[in-house]
Scaffold this active site. Structure first.
Site, short mmCIF file in Angstrom:
data_model
loop_
_atom_site.label_atom_id
_atom_site.label_comp_id
_atom_site.label_asym_id
_atom_site.label_seq_id
_atom_site.Cartn_x
_atom_site.Cartn_y
_atom_site.Cartn_z
N CYS A 1 72.87 63.33 36.76
CA CYS A 1 73.49 64.27 37.33
C CYS A 1 74.82 63.70 38.80
CB CYS A 1 72.72 65.93 37.58
SG CYS A 1 72.16 66.67 36.39
N ASP B 1 78.07 68.77 30.64
CA ASP B 1 77.73 69.36 31.76
C ASP B 1 79.28 69.22 32.34
OD1 ASP B 1 76.99 66.18 32.08
OD2 ASP B 1 75.26 66.23 33.63
N CYS C 1 80.09 67.77 26.69
CA CYS C 1 79.13 66.30 27.40
C CYS C 1 77.99 67.05 27.60
CB CYS C 1 79.95 65.78 27.91
SG CYS C 1 81.29 64.05 27.37
N CYS D 1 72.64 71.64 33.71
CA CYS D 1 71.11 71.90 33.79
C CYS D 1 71.21 72.56 35.30
CB CYS D 1 70.78 71.28 33.03
SG CYS D 1 70.47 69.50 33.91
#
Lengths: 385, 285
Positions: free
Chosen positions: B106, B37, B35, B62
């Site tokens: 995130c 992350d 995916c 990231c």
């Protein structure tokens, strides 16, 4: 901190000689090349000299085969749309899965208006199967558009063979050579390409100028419809200074092409080999045999590209990545996916693309910092070792 | 390049609490390398007080994923499990001085890992499992309808693009975009027909006992039971003793290891939100 610029497939520094040549055309020499008075008319001659330089770098038989455009994308769009308009009865295009968006996005659009597009596959090395190309061709095929070299991996396609396949079947062949021009020798008198795109800012000319090569005798229909400029093939007052710049840049590229394939290539190889040795679980994406001399695309397993780039940036090193986060979308590079890069390596790619302005100290700086960065990110990663 | 705040950059470059707690009391794992992350959160919890003594993370992703994970661990250290269960993705983003819209997912990943870890503390597996009628909407990133609806609700999302930014759903092949659009329409249509609640402040103060009891009943009916029922569970109100509310779980909730969280994170927090901050909910023996 010294800037180490290794993102030359994205854009390049304007060569100092290019800048100097452009300057008069941004200041006192502002006349319109279409004008009758000497002040403008002289500029027309300067443009024609630039055209000759471009034609010479490409090994084209006549300067009139060169049309100046505003960028690589315009050249690509012009090539495709011109061919379709000139062959209205044919509704099929063959291209590849790894083209630049200047081609792919237009093809996606053309699908919505009734065109049939074949997107050729590439293998793990990023190479084409020419048998697949041959069998995709049918009576409805208007155009084959295949890039000369890939911007992300630097992989070079066998353009000579592809052009020949198209030629014997009477199909128009276009190649997006934006990444190849100036990096590898091209001789269009011996290469049966009908249309070829290039972009100025990839070879040390400014942004905002490109060119399209149209082989003499190829049916052509303008994309920008307007004035009589470029012999009626591209309307719009000429971007004089940038065209002059492109001409000078092509002259320099011709002079330096040997250096590109020796010194620059050696720098690339030194960098690549050092990184592969110093960093475990790393691999090169794309064929190392059929590749531009300036490009290396390396993946580091278990980490993500954007994080690598930001930490490189801290050390003054500019590079790029095919990870999802850097592409502004949520999916990683379409090129690496088409190549079937293993998922543990897919997000962790970094592309270094060099130019003749790089030297050994640049390479040592990357070799010094990148292994530390990779180690650090692997310590943070739950998959890291 | 992304426009990251100085705090995001700082938490990325010098992340706090990287690592893994040995023999952790709770672990939460979300995401995957496919995916793009993934986060593994481990917690040390004082069993007597329910206080989070230590939190560590390992993240694949990231800069903003790493920063969000690190920020989360800083935020929850010292909190009780109950306090931590109320941390939202917005709290994480706010702590970092904001995230670019496209990177909000995130912060959602941080919140999810925390949820899974808390559930794990209460006996659930350390990886999230699909329950009941949850349905995968986005196949590229395995995002369920439940997650999408929750993101819509908690972050007041109005467009498919926003949903993609917060959950990644629709960010791959894009085929599920019409379905996301449908979920958005359904959610906001339902919202607009709901009768408006009296403002919190007036609801809390000056209620008679009878008003208070009927308000608790109403809130359970409207806010809590439909959510449980969606997963095949249910609950009934047993007794109210001043600030203490006793409930009994029914249906699939019976024997579910996560009822402890449901009790606090859903039942208690809803009653606190709508009626009185001092309400404590307990399971009727």
């Amino acid at each position: 901190m010294k800037l180490v610029y290794t993102d030359n497939n994205a854009t390049t520094m304007i060569a100092p000689q290019v800048y100097e040549a452009m300057r008069p055309f941004l200041t006192e020499q502002y006349g319109n090349p279409s004008s009758m008075y000497f002040f403008g008319g002289q500029i027309r001659h300067d443009i024609e000299r630039a055209r000759e330089n471009v034609a010479k770098l490409l090994g084209a038989s006549e300067p009139s085969e060169i049309i100046f455009t505003s960028c690589g994308t315009e050249s690509d769009n012009t090539a495709i749309m011109s061919t379709l308009r000139s062959n209205p009865e044919k509704r099929h295009i063959i291209t590849t899965k790894v083209e630049h968006p200047a081609i792919l996005s237009l093809c996606k659009y053309l699908e919505t208006v009734g065109y049939r597009i074949t997107y050729l596959n590439v293998d793990n090395e990023g190479l084409l199967d020419l048998e697949e190309l041959k069998s995709a061709i049918d009576h409805d095929t208007a155009l084959i558009s295949i890039m000369y070299a890939n911007n992300e991996t630097g992989v070079i396609f066998p353009i000579e063979e592809i052009a020949e396949i198209a030629r014997v079947r009477g199909i128009v062949f276009h190649t997006d050579a934006v990444q190849a021009v100036g990096k590898v020798p091209i001789k269009l008198t011996e290469l049966p390409v009908d249309l070829l795109s290039l972009s100025g800012h990839k070879l040390h000319a400014p942004k905002g100028v490109g060119a399209l090569y149209v082989r003499r005798g190829t049916k052509f229909s303008p994309f920008l419809i307007g004035g009589h400029q470029e012999a009626g093939r591209r309307g719009g007052t000429e971007n004089v200074a940038s065209i002059i710049g492109l001409g000078v840049a092509c002259g320099l590229a011709e002079k330096n092409i040997n250096e590109e394939n020796t010194r620059v290539k050696n720098l690339r190889d030194t960098l690549e080999n050092a990184l592969l040795t110093k960093i475990t679980n790393s691999r090169v994406n794309g064929s190392r045999q059929f590749r531009l001399p300036n490009t290396t695309n390396i993946s580091f397993e278990f980490i993500e590209g954007e994080a690598i780039l930001l930490l490189l940036d801290e050390k003054g090193i500019a590079a790029s990545s095919g990870s999802a986060c850097t592409s502004g979308s949520l999916t990683p590079s379409h090129v690496l996916r088409a190549m079937g890069v293993l998922f543990t390596y897919l997000q962790g790619s970094v592309r270094f693309s060099l130019s003749r302005y790089n030297d050994e100290s640049d390479i040592s700086q990357i070799i010094e910092h990148l292994p530390v960065i990779v180690k650090r990110l692997r310590e943070i990663s739950p998959y890291g070792k | 390049m992304w426009d990251y705040t100085d705090k995001v950059k700082e938490f990325f470059k010098n992340p706090r609490n990287v690592g893994e707690i040995e023999n952790a009391d709770a672990v939460g794992e979300v995401g995957s390398i496919i995916c793009g992350d993934a986060l593994r959160l481990s917690l040390r919890i004082d069993k007597a007080t329910g206080k989070i003594l230590d939190a560590k993370f390992k993240t694949f992703g990231c800069a903003s994923a790493i920063a969000s994970s690190s920020a989360l661990t800083e935020m929850i250290k010292g909190m009780t499990i109950e306090q931590a269960s109320r941390v939202t993705n917005k709290d994480i983003a706010d702590y970092l001085g904001g995230l670019p819209e496209e990177k909000m997912h995130c912060s959602v990943m941080g919140m999810e890992a925390l949820e899974v870890a808390i559930a794990n503390y209460h006996g659930a597996p350390l990886k999230k499992e699909m329950v009941g009628e949850e349905k995968i909407i986005c196949k590229c990133f395995s995002v369920t309808d439940k997650k999408i609806i929750r993101a819509i609700k908690e972050n007041n999302l109005r467009t498919v693009e926003e949903v993609t930014n917060y959950t990644k759903a629709g960010g791959g092949c894009g085929k599920c975009k019409p379905e996301i659009d449908k979920l958005l329409k359904e959610f906001w249509d339902k919202e607009s027909t709901k009768k408006p609640m009296p403002p919190k402040e007036t609801a809390k103060k000056g209620l008679t006992n009878l008003q208070r009891i009927s308000l608790i009943q109403e809130t359970i009916e409207r806010e809590i039971r439909p959510q449980l029922k969606a997963d095949g569970g249910d609950l009934e109100l047993v007794d109210i003793d001043r600030n203490k509310v006793y409930v009994k779980f029914l249906g699939t909730c019976l024997g579910c290891p996560a009822t402890g969280i449901t009790l606090k994170a859903l039942v208690e927090s809803k009653l606190r939100e709508f009626i009185d901050e001092n309400i404590v909910v307990e399971e009727a023996k």
